[in-house]
Design a protein around this motif. Structure first.
Motif, PDB file in Angstrom:
ATOM      1  N   MET A   1      44.940  29.546  18.944  1.00 49.14           N
ATOM      2  CA  MET A   1      44.396  30.670  19.731  1.00 49.14           C
ATOM      3  C   MET A   1      44.824  31.994  19.085  1.00 49.14           C
ATOM      4  SD  MET A   1      45.018  31.552  23.758  1.00 49.14           S
ATOM      5  CE  MET A   1      44.042  30.209  24.409  1.00 49.14           C
ATOM      6  N   SER A   2      43.859  32.905  18.918  1.00 46.21           N
ATOM      7  CA  SER A   2      44.192  34.189  18.301  1.00 46.21           C
ATOM      8  C   SER A   2      45.101  35.007  19.215  1.00 46.21           C
ATOM      9  CB  SER A   2      42.906  34.978  18.031  1.00 46.21           C
ATOM     10  OG  SER A   2      42.362  35.414  19.264  1.00 46.21           O
ATOM     11  N   GLN A   3      45.747  35.994  18.621  1.00 45.84           N
ATOM     12  CA  GLN A   3      46.636  36.854  19.402  1.00 45.84           C
ATOM     13  C   GLN A   3      45.844  37.613  20.478  1.00 45.84           C
ATOM     14  OE1 GLN A   3      49.027  39.383  16.924  1.00 45.84           O
ATOM     15  NE2 GLN A   3      50.023  40.357  18.660  1.00 45.84           N
ATOM     16  N   SER A   4      44.630  38.011  20.131  1.00 50.76           N
ATOM     17  CA  SER A   4      43.808  38.753  21.102  1.00 50.76           C
ATOM     18  C   SER A   4      43.418  37.856  22.276  1.00 50.76           C
ATOM     19  CB  SER A   4      42.553  39.289  20.411  1.00 50.76           C
ATOM     20  OG  SER A   4      42.913  40.164  19.365  1.00 50.76           O
ATOM     21  N   MET A   5      43.027  36.609  21.969  1.00 53.14           N
ATOM     22  CA  MET A   5      42.682  35.683  23.054  1.00 53.14           C
ATOM     23  C   MET A   5      43.925  35.373  23.897  1.00 53.14           C
ATOM     24  SD  MET A   5      40.100  34.134  24.406  1.00 53.14           S
ATOM     25  CE  MET A   5      38.784  33.714  23.261  1.00 53.14           C
ATOM     26  N   GLN A   6      45.072  35.268  23.229  1.00 51.73           N
ATOM     27  CA  GLN A   6      46.314  35.007  23.949  1.00 51.73           C
ATOM     28  C   GLN A   6      46.616  36.155  24.916  1.00 51.73           C
ATOM     29  OE1 GLN A   6      48.050  32.258  23.987  1.00 51.73           O
ATOM     30  NE2 GLN A   6      49.557  33.109  25.400  1.00 51.73           N
ATOM     31  N   HIS A   7      46.338  37.359  24.461  1.00 49.29           N
ATOM     32  CA  HIS A   7      46.546  38.548  25.305  1.00 49.29           C
ATOM     33  C   HIS A   7      45.682  38.460  26.574  1.00 49.29           C
ATOM     34  CE1 HIS A   7      48.482  42.416  25.271  1.00 49.29           C
ATOM     35  NE2 HIS A   7      47.349  43.069  25.486  1.00 49.29           N
ATOM     36  N   ALA A   8      44.416  38.095  26.373  1.00 48.33           N
ATOM     37  CA  ALA A   8      43.503  37.953  27.516  1.00 48.33           C
ATOM     38  C   ALA A   8      43.969  36.818  28.433  1.00 48.33           C
ATOM     39  CB  ALA A   8      42.082  37.703  27.015  1.00 48.33           C
ATOM     40  N   ARG A   9      44.421  35.728  27.810  1.00 49.64           N
ATOM     41  CA  ARG A   9      44.864  34.570  28.591  1.00 49.64           C
ATOM     42  C   ARG A   9      46.081  34.922  29.457  1.00 49.64           C
ATOM     43  NH1 ARG A   9      46.840  28.833  26.001  1.00 49.64           N
ATOM     44  NH2 ARG A   9      46.702  27.613  27.912  1.00 49.64           N
ATOM     45  N   GLU A  10      47.006  35.662  28.878  1.00 46.33           N
ATOM     46  CA  GLU A  10      48.206  36.051  29.629  1.00 46.33           C
ATOM     47  C   GLU A  10      47.832  36.871  30.869  1.00 46.33           C
ATOM     48  OE1 GLU A  10      50.985  36.402  25.661  1.00 46.33           O
ATOM     49  OE2 GLU A  10      51.015  38.048  27.107  1.00 46.33           O
ATOM     50  N   ALA A  11      46.847  37.730  30.699  1.00 42.39           N
ATOM     51  CA  ALA A  11      46.425  38.557  31.831  1.00 42.39           C
ATOM     52  C   ALA A  11      45.842  37.684  32.945  1.00 42.39           C
ATOM     53  CB  ALA A  11      45.407  39.591  31.373  1.00 42.39           C
ATOM     54  N   VAL A  12      45.006  36.735  32.567  1.00 42.61           N
ATOM     55  CA  VAL A  12      44.386  35.852  33.571  1.00 42.61           C
ATOM     56  C   VAL A  12      45.462  34.999  34.262  1.00 42.61           C
ATOM     57  CG1 VAL A  12      42.853  33.861  33.855  1.00 42.61           C
ATOM     58  CG2 VAL A  12      42.120  35.818  32.475  1.00 42.61           C
ATOM     59  N   GLN A  13      46.369  34.470  33.463  1.00 39.90           N
ATOM     60  CA  GLN A  13      47.408  33.627  34.064  1.00 39.90           C
ATOM     61  C   GLN A  13      48.322  34.427  34.989  1.00 39.90           C
ATOM     62  OE1 GLN A  13      49.091  31.804  30.532  1.00 39.90           O
ATOM     63  NE2 GLN A  13      47.706  30.040  30.672  1.00 39.90           N
ATOM     64  N   ALA A  14      48.621  35.665  34.583  1.00 40.73           N
ATOM     65  CA  ALA A  14      49.455  36.515  35.437  1.00 40.73           C
ATOM     66  C   ALA A  14      48.724  36.831  36.743  1.00 40.73           C
ATOM     67  CB  ALA A  14      49.806  37.809  34.706  1.00 40.73           C
ATOM     68  N   ALA A  15      47.436  37.047  36.653  1.00 40.20           N
ATOM     69  CA  ALA A  15      46.651  37.336  37.862  1.00 40.20           C
ATOM     70  C   ALA A  15      46.609  36.112  38.774  1.00 40.20           C
ATOM     71  CB  ALA A  15      45.232  37.757  37.470  1.00 40.20           C
ATOM     72  N   GLU A  16      46.419  34.943  38.175  1.00 41.12           N
ATOM     73  CA  GLU A  16      46.384  33.709  38.983  1.00 41.12           C
ATOM     74  C   GLU A  16      47.742  33.484  39.660  1.00 41.12           C
ATOM     75  OE1 GLU A  16      42.969  31.256  36.485  1.00 41.12           O
ATOM     76  OE2 GLU A  16      45.074  30.995  35.982  1.00 41.12           O
ATOM     77  N   SER A  17      48.805  33.760  38.927  1.00 44.17           N
ATOM     78  CA  SER A  17      50.145  33.608  39.517  1.00 44.17           C
ATOM     79  C   SER A  17      50.355  34.577  40.670  1.00 44.17           C
ATOM     80  CB  SER A  17      51.220  33.861  38.455  1.00 44.17           C
ATOM     81  OG  SER A  17      51.124  32.915  37.439  1.00 44.17           O
ATOM     82  N   ALA A  18      49.699  35.728  40.578  1.00 43.85           N
ATOM     83  CA  ALA A  18      49.843  36.744  41.626  1.00 43.85           C
ATOM     84  C   ALA A  18      48.894  36.501  42.795  1.00 43.85           C
ATOM     85  CB  ALA A  18      49.601  38.135  41.045  1.00 43.85           C
ATOM     86  N   GLY A  19      48.100  35.431  42.716  1.00 43.00           N
ATOM     87  CA  GLY A  19      47.282  35.070  43.863  1.00 43.00           C
ATOM     88  C   GLY A  19      45.782  35.229  43.680  1.00 43.00           C
ATOM     89  N   ALA A  20      45.335  35.526  42.459  1.00 41.96           N
ATOM     90  CA  ALA A  20      43.891  35.682  42.252  1.00 41.96           C
ATOM     91  C   ALA A  20      43.185  34.324  42.370  1.00 41.96           C
ATOM     92  CB  ALA A  20      43.623  36.298  40.884  1.00 41.96           C
ATOM     93  N   ASP A  21      42.064  34.301  43.073  1.00 38.85           N
ATOM     94  CA  ASP A  21      41.268  33.075  43.175  1.00 38.85           C
ATOM     95  C   ASP A  21      40.452  32.853  41.907  1.00 38.85           C
ATOM     96  OD1 ASP A  21      42.062  32.624  45.889  1.00 38.85           O
ATOM     97  OD2 ASP A  21      40.781  34.339  46.411  1.00 38.85           O
ATOM     98  N   TYR A  22      40.129  33.950  41.259  1.00 42.44           N
ATOM     99  CA  TYR A  22      39.400  33.897  39.996  1.00 42.44           C
ATOM    100  C   TYR A  22      39.818  35.126  39.192  1.00 42.44           C
ATOM    101  CZ  TYR A  22      35.744  34.574  36.539  1.00 42.44           C
ATOM    102  OH  TYR A  22      35.095  34.772  35.355  1.00 42.44           O
ATOM    103  N   ALA A  23      39.863  34.970  37.874  1.00 40.78           N
ATOM    104  CA  ALA A  23      40.160  36.111  37.005  1.00 40.78           C
ATOM    105  C   ALA A  23      39.474  35.920  35.663  1.00 40.78           C
ATOM    106  CB  ALA A  23      41.669  36.271  36.817  1.00 40.78           C
ATOM    107  N   ASP A  24      39.031  37.015  35.068  1.00 41.89           N
ATOM    108  CA  ASP A  24      38.605  36.982  33.671  1.00 41.89           C
ATOM    109  C   ASP A  24      39.107  38.237  32.986  1.00 41.89           C
ATOM    110  OD1 ASP A  24      36.610  39.026  34.174  1.00 41.89           O
ATOM    111  OD2 ASP A  24      35.214  37.465  34.806  1.00 41.89           O
ATOM    112  N   ALA A  25      39.397  38.082  31.719  1.00 45.96           N
ATOM    113  CA  ALA A  25      39.915  39.204  30.939  1.00 45.96           C
ATOM    114  C   ALA A  25      39.136  39.300  29.643  1.00 45.96           C
ATOM    115  CB  ALA A  25      41.400  39.011  30.651  1.00 45.96           C
ATOM    116  N   ARG A  26      38.863  40.530  29.245  1.00 45.24           N
ATOM    117  CA  ARG A  26      38.152  40.782  27.992  1.00 45.24           C
ATOM    118  C   ARG A  26      39.022  41.683  27.125  1.00 45.24           C
ATOM    119  NH1 ARG A  26      34.431  44.063  28.639  1.00 45.24           N
ATOM    120  NH2 ARG A  26      35.004  44.674  30.741  1.00 45.24           N
TER     121      ARG A  26
END
Lengths: 482, 475
Positions: A1-26
């Motif tokens: 996984m590229s560093q940029s995709m990893q950055h987006a993934r971290e944001a989505v995972q952090a949002a899910e951990s904070a209670g998001a039912d759905y998240a997407d990051a660009r």
């Protein structure tokens, strides 16, 4: 996984951990070169580069969005905190939850097919091309302004969404144009090639700019601008209207594209951009145009400025009829809106301007399918008309019915022949009446895509790009005004 | 190494960054002249509709732009580049891009020097605007949700559908160059807008709109906006229809703004005058307008102060544009000041960030208040129209300032000095110059308004005779 995709993934995972039912990051990287040669000087010479992350979350039935430039390590967690906090706060004021259609999001990669990488070409080569294009417009003192424009853009987007969806897209767009403005005795007129406001552009490499052959059109553009200043103003009255593609494309955009955005139909863009007359009870029944009018939306069209793998919901691009045999058939939708008209899948037209903005429904590539006429035959078949060429001014009401357009140039048609040039041809009409009056569309040999790079919508406003294909067409008994 | 990590809205930090970029560019020995601009925008917004909040964003963006000039064979060549990072590698890459383009661009025929230190009364000054309003930049989604809930509830009570925006923005900007100029500014803006649309199965109901824009969020009259928008939508009242033609109109400030912004886009600048497309051509000094009508560009309007310097770092001069019944000369940037006066330092402070082919222009238009209340303006009209707002105004002929657009969100018939009923919308096609020449009365209440495209104008309502409408709609 590229560093940029990893950055987006971290944001989505952090949002899910904070209670998001759905998240997407660009995570978006944008490179842009906008060059303008004005009266021989490179006055607009600007190269832009930006990158940033936009995170969208759905929490308790409300959207939250947060974005920041750069790729600092702490950014994903901070964006998640802000986006989730925002959604929670706003959810309290919602009357019901936002729901998403159950589209099956797939991982993948998409790249615009490019023959000649516009960013690999030297600046010297680009400037040389512009200097050559300017030469033909020189040499007449009536010309007060000469512009040569070049616009090159590469956007890379790493999209990560709930469900481990990974999509990478690299979209390349290239374009250019020339324009000359003449002033004679207080009359000022402009001519442009191949289209107004910076020319034409395409999802392609520099080969598209070369195909425009700008240098071959300079002298004609210059002389037409001068001739226009001496031409009479197009008279008011009722006559047949023949539209060239570089004007008809904007007519498609304003009077078919925008009213077809489903969020407008439901009043969610009323606060600035407006609403739509094309309300849902008309779907499948309303006569939008004459029998020969077929309008197709296609985010897979070769060369389209909105040709891509997926929209910013992560839904795969597609093709569908908006108007078929004159009847209204379909809307532009997103995952948030498709179920409002009973459709289980989005049309994949949710897009954001860069990393900074949340996505909204945008017009995709929308085209009028070719007919059977040649332009010569269409002119020969017209007793009393005006052939209008190149956008100059446009205005349309907030429900997309009453419009008024002015083109750079008009040719009066009398008894099947071009009679004389007229300036400031201005026609006014009503959208369904206009499309129902269409009785001739030129064939596929006259058909091409036209890029539109300055579509504004949203509040705060965002700018998007798309293309509209068409060939010249005739509309009977339209009203010209002065 | 980061040249400077900006935090908050501190314009001091941005200024240090801009100066550091200039220093670094000069150290490399390739660049003859350089100008750096660093801006920070912090924005929070929430949109809403019948279902409550529909979209929101909490966001920040840093914008870094450079103008570089390189010397080749004794001549200067220039180009620009912009980016969004103050990291050294990114700034170096930005610089290299600008240098690469500059090296192949045609030489500047008449290079204008970059502006030097900004002085006021002999003192070098750096800051051109007070600090942003802290309440505005910290205004959070919960506070927005509260206002939105009030709007949604009030609209439900009135039987109309809401759509609107609550937006708070802070901006800081700094500019430094190799001639010793170094300036910074900060400003804030808050707005709340509501469109109330009458519920109608075919979408043919009436609509009303109101908006409040201020520099401080605490000055917003949210409840006033809600009440005005609902009142304008006139729920349950059948809309009449009038034929297109010439009418006396009372244009509310938003309608005035929609028209005047086109004068800002297309004609108050020196480039348009030089290229003969400006409506100023042949009209400067001519007595064409009522003497009471005053239009000026005024960045420091007490109602809505904005950044105090332009894209070249030149302090903006408050300039009259229409006074004593006549149009005044165009505004300039350094390039056009040089051409018109022989001195770039005579710039009126209306330039955009260089390099650009865009000429100087007005960005802070204001119309002087008159002495008529809205009741008096309407009361003076025997038969005419009250216009809340224009939609999608555009220019047909910039030289004549011939514009077209639609009425929107509240068109009303005036008879015998009274607003008698709401009307279906009309399209106007009219010259701004003719309209301003036909101003019969000027309102006393100023409002800040924008339109579909960029820009805002501070204006009072205007009563105008013989305003031309050319077609109609069925809604």
């Amino acid at each position: 996984m590229s560093q940029s995709m990893q950055h987006a993934r971290e944001a989505v995972q952090a949002a899910e951990s904070a209670g998001a039912d759905y998240a997407d990051a660009r995570f978006v990287e944008l490179e842009l070169e906008e060059l303008r040669l004005h009266n021989g000087a490179l006055e607009g010479a600007r190269a832009q580069a930006e990158r940033g992350l936009g995170l969208r979350v759905l929490v308790d039935g409300a959207w939250g969005f947060a974005s920041a430039a750069g790729d600092e390590p702490g950014a994903p967690a901070e964006l998640a905190r802000r986006a989730v906090g925002s959604a929670r706060a706003l959810a309290a004021a919602r009357t019901g939850p936002i729901e998403l259609s159950p589209d099956d999001l797939q991982s993948g990669e998409y790249r615009t097919p490019v023959v000649e990488d516009p960013f690999a070409l030297s600046y010297a080569d680009k400037v040389d091309l512009m200097v050559e294009a300017d030469k033909g417009m020189q040499g007449r003192e009536e010309i007060v302004s000469r512009n040569v424009d070049l616009g090159l853009r590469r956007e890379r987007q790493w999209f990560f969404a709930t469900g481990e969806v990974e999509q990478f897209q690299e979209l390349v767009r290239s374009g250019g144009g020339i324009a000359a403005t003449a002033a004679i005795g207080g009359v000022v007129e402009r001519r442009s090639y191949p289209a107004a406001f910076g020319g034409d552009s395409s999802a392609a490499g520099f080969e598209f700019v070369r195909s425009l052959d700008l240098a071959q059109h300079g002298t004609r553009v210059r002389d037409e601008a001068i001739e226009l200043c001496k031409a009479p103003v197009c008279e008011a009255g009722e006559r047949d209207l023949l539209l060239m593609g570089n004007q008809l494309m904007l007519q498609i955009h304003e009077s078919v594209g925008h009213p077809n955005e489903l969020d407008r139909v439901f009043g969610h863009e009323v606060d600035l951009a407006g609403a739509s007359f094309a309300t849902t009870e008309k779907l499948g029944e309303f006569r939008y145009g004459s029998d020969i009018v077929n309008l197709v939306a296609d985010s897979t069209a070769e060369g389209g400025l909105d040709t891509r793998g997926w929209d910013d919901d992560g839904v795969a691009s597609g093709r569908w009829h908006v108007v078929k045999d004159g009847i209204f058939q379909g809307y532009h939708t997103s995952r948030e809106w498709s179920h409002r008209i009973g459709e289980s899948q989005s049309r994949a037209t949710n897009r954001a301007e860069g990393w900074y903005n949340p996505p909204i429904i945008r017009i995709t590539n929308l085209s009028l399918m070719p007919g059977t006429w040649t332009l010569d035959d269409m002119i020969a078949d017209t007793e009393d008309g005006v052939l209008c060429d190149t956008v100059k001014m446009w205005s349309i009401d907030q429900r997309r019915l009453n419009f008024q357009f002015t083109t750079e140039l008009g040719w009066e048609i009398k008894n099947g022949k071009k009679h004389r040039m007229v300036r400031k041809p201005t026609y006014q009409g009503n959208t369904p009446d206009f499309w129902r009056s269409c009785d001739a569309i030129c064939d596929e040999h006259h058909w091409r895509l036209w890029g539109l790079s300055n579509c504004g919508k949203g509040n705060p406003m965002q700018v998007a790009e798309m293309s509209h294909g068409c060939s010249p067409a005739r509309f009977r008994k339209q009203t010209f005004v002065v | 190494m980061a040249i400077q990590a900006a935090s908050g809205l501190g314009s001091e930090a941005l200024q240090e960054s801009a100066e550091a970029i200039v220093e670094r560019a000069l150290e490399q020995g390739v660049v003859a002249e350089v100008e750096a601009s660093v801006g920070l925008t912090v924005n929070s917004f929430a949109r809403f509709a019948d279902s409550g909040p529909t979209q929101s964003a909490e966001r920040a963006r840093l914008d870094v732009s450079l103008l570089v000039r390189v010397e080749r064979d004794g001549r200067l060549h220039q180009a620009g580049a912009s980016g969004q990072s103050l990291e050294v590698d990114d700034v170096d890459a930005l610089m290299q891009r600008a240098i690469s383009i500059a090296e192949v661009s045609p030489p500047l025929e008449a290079p204008v020097t970059l502006g030097g230190p900004v002085e006021l009364g002999g003192i070098t000054i750096a800051k051109h605007r007070g600090a942003v309003d802290p309440d505005t930049i910290s205004h959070d989604p919960a506070a927005k949700a509260e206002a939105i809930a009030r709007a949604v509830a009030a609209c439900a009570d009135a039987g109309v559908a809401p759509a609107g925006l609550f937006d708070t923005t802070g901006k800081a900007r700094a500019l430094a160059n190799s001639s010793g100029r170094s300036v910074r500014s900060e400003s804030s803006r808050a707005s709340f807008a509501l469109t109330a649309t009458e519920l109608h199965p075919l979408g043919l109901g009436g609509a009303g709109w109101a908006e409040c824009i201020r520099a401080r969020v605490g000055d917003l009259d949210v409840d006033g906006v809600i009440a005005r928008a609902i009142q304008k939508s006139a729920p349950g009242v059948e809309r009449g229809k009038v034929e297109p033609g010439e009418y006396t109109v009372v244009l509310e400030p938003a309608a005035v703004s929609a028209m005047l912004l086109f004068a800002a886009y297309y004609g108050f600048g020196a480039k348009e005058v030089e290229e003969q497309s400006s409506f100023l051509c042949g009209r400067i000094g001519e007595q064409l307008f009522p003497k009471e009508l005053g239009i000026r560009d005024r960045w420091n309007h007490p109602m809505y102060p904005t950044a105090g310097f332009d894209g070249e770092g030149t302090p903006k001069k408050p300039v009259p544009l229409l006074q004593n019944g006549a149009l005044v000369g165009p505004v300039t940037d350094r390039r056009y000041a040089q051409r018109l006066t022989g001195s770039a330092d005579a710039s009126t402070g209306h330039g955009f960030a260089q390099p650009t082919s865009t000429g100087p222009g007005t960005t802070c238009l204001s119309v002087d208040a008159g002495d008529q209340t809205m009741e008096q303006l309407v009361g003076g009209v025997e038969r005419g129209l009250l216009v809340t707002q224009f939609h999608y105004t555009n220019v047909i002929d910039p030289r004549e300032m011939l514009l077209t657009g639609m009425t929107r969100n509240g068109l009303f018939l005036i008879e015998d000095g009274q607003v008698v009923r709401p009307l279906k919308n009309l399209r106007f096609t009219e010259s701004l110059l003719k309209a301003l020449g036909n101003v019969r009365a000027i309102g006393s209440e100023l409002e800040i308004s924008g339109a579909l495209f960029d820009g805002e104008v501070i204006a009072p309502p205007l009563a105008i005779d013989n305003f031309r409408f050319t077609s109609a709609t069925d809604f």
